[in-house]
Design a protein around this motif. Structure first.
Motif, PDB file in Angstrom:
ATOM      1  N   ARG A  46     -29.624  -1.820 -28.945  1.00  0.00           N
ATOM      2  CA  ARG A  46     -30.826  -1.229 -28.346  1.00  0.00           C
ATOM      3  C   ARG A  46     -30.777  -1.327 -26.821  1.00  0.00           C
ATOM      4  O   ARG A  46     -31.165  -0.394 -26.126  1.00  0.00           O
ATOM      5  N   TRP A  47     -30.305  -2.455 -26.296  1.00  0.00           N
ATOM      6  CA  TRP A  47     -30.199  -2.593 -24.834  1.00  0.00           C
ATOM      7  C   TRP A  47     -29.259  -1.541 -24.263  1.00  0.00           C
ATOM      8  O   TRP A  47     -29.483  -1.023 -23.175  1.00  0.00           O
ATOM      9  N   ILE A  48     -28.199  -1.247 -25.000  1.00  0.00           N
ATOM     10  CA  ILE A  48     -27.231  -0.250 -24.527  1.00  0.00           C
ATOM     11  C   ILE A  48     -27.751   1.163 -24.786  1.00  0.00           C
ATOM     12  O   ILE A  48     -27.864   1.969 -23.866  1.00  0.00           O
ATOM     13  N   ARG A  49     -28.084   1.465 -26.018  1.00  0.00           N
ATOM     14  CA  ARG A  49     -28.493   2.816 -26.405  1.00  0.00           C
ATOM     15  C   ARG A  49     -29.747   3.280 -25.684  1.00  0.00           C
ATOM     16  O   ARG A  49     -29.818   4.405 -25.188  1.00  0.00           O
ATOM     17  N   ALA A  52     -32.708  -0.568 -22.664  1.00  0.00           N
ATOM     18  CA  ALA A  52     -33.810  -1.527 -22.691  1.00  0.00           C
ATOM     19  C   ALA A  52     -33.388  -2.812 -21.984  1.00  0.00           C
ATOM     20  O   ALA A  52     -32.205  -3.129 -21.911  1.00  0.00           O
ATOM     21  N   ILE A  53     -34.378  -3.523 -21.471  1.00  0.00           N
ATOM     22  CA  ILE A  53     -34.111  -4.787 -20.782  1.00  0.00           C
ATOM     23  C   ILE A  53     -34.794  -5.900 -21.564  1.00  0.00           C
ATOM     24  O   ILE A  53     -35.999  -5.845 -21.800  1.00  0.00           O
ATOM     25  N   PRO A  54     -34.027  -6.915 -21.966  1.00  0.00           N
ATOM     26  CA  PRO A  54     -34.641  -8.013 -22.709  1.00  0.00           C
ATOM     27  C   PRO A  54     -35.626  -8.793 -21.854  1.00  0.00           C
ATOM     28  O   PRO A  54     -35.558  -8.772 -20.624  1.00  0.00           O
ATOM     29  N   GLY A  80     -27.050  -2.997 -14.838  1.00  0.00           N
ATOM     30  CA  GLY A  80     -28.103  -1.993 -14.920  1.00  0.00           C
ATOM     31  C   GLY A  80     -29.374  -2.553 -15.528  1.00  0.00           C
ATOM     32  O   GLY A  80     -30.092  -1.860 -16.234  1.00  0.00           O
ATOM     33  N   MET A  81     -29.650  -3.832 -15.271  1.00  0.00           N
ATOM     34  CA  MET A  81     -30.817  -4.477 -15.868  1.00  0.00           C
ATOM     35  C   MET A  81     -31.830  -4.936 -14.830  1.00  0.00           C
ATOM     36  O   MET A  81     -32.435  -5.995 -14.960  1.00  0.00           O
ATOM     37  N   ILE A  82     -32.022  -4.138 -13.812  1.00  0.00           N
ATOM     38  CA  ILE A  82     -33.034  -4.468 -12.813  1.00  0.00           C
ATOM     39  C   ILE A  82     -34.357  -3.888 -13.281  1.00  0.00           C
ATOM     40  O   ILE A  82     -34.459  -2.698 -13.567  1.00  0.00           O
ATOM     41  N   ARG A  83     -35.342  -4.751 -13.375  1.00  0.00           N
ATOM     42  CA  ARG A  83     -36.672  -4.301 -13.805  1.00  0.00           C
ATOM     43  C   ARG A  83     -37.330  -3.508 -12.693  1.00  0.00           C
ATOM     44  O   ARG A  83     -37.349  -3.930 -11.553  1.00  0.00           O
TER      45      ARG A  83
END
Length: 93
Positions: A46-49, A52-54, A80-83
């Motif tokens: 889900r994070w990849i597809r 999404a950011i945990p 690529g996980m910057i909120r």
């Protein structure tokens, strides 16, 4: 739905970590925390597809886990996980 997170997918591939392997490593890293995680491979998918950011400090934990495997320091932007914060328009005047 936005673009997939190819940065995370690519770094996991480079590190030789499977989706299930990343989830297990995150769960192990948080096992002594007040709120341990219970992620599995579907969360990583889900994070990849879905890009999404945990929640919480899990993105930072991912940086540590994958960075150790690839032998370099990684940042949230590498994954690529910057909120992105949402700014609310001021009400009234």
């Amino acid at each position: 739905m936005g673009e997939p997170n190819i940065l995370l997918d690519s770094l996991l591939s480079e590190a030789g970590i499977s989706h299930a392997g990343l989830a297990a490593r995150i769960n192990a890293a948080t096992s002594t925390a007040r709120r341990p995680t219970r992620y599995d491979h579907t969360a990583v998918v889900r994070w990849i597809r879905d890009n999404a950011i945990p929640r919480g400090d899990v993105p930072e934990i991912i940086c540590e886990i994958v960075g150790a495997k690839v032998g370099r320091s990684l940042s949230l932007s590498d994954f690529g996980m910057i909120r992105r914060t949402r700014h609310r328009a001021a009400a009234g005047g």
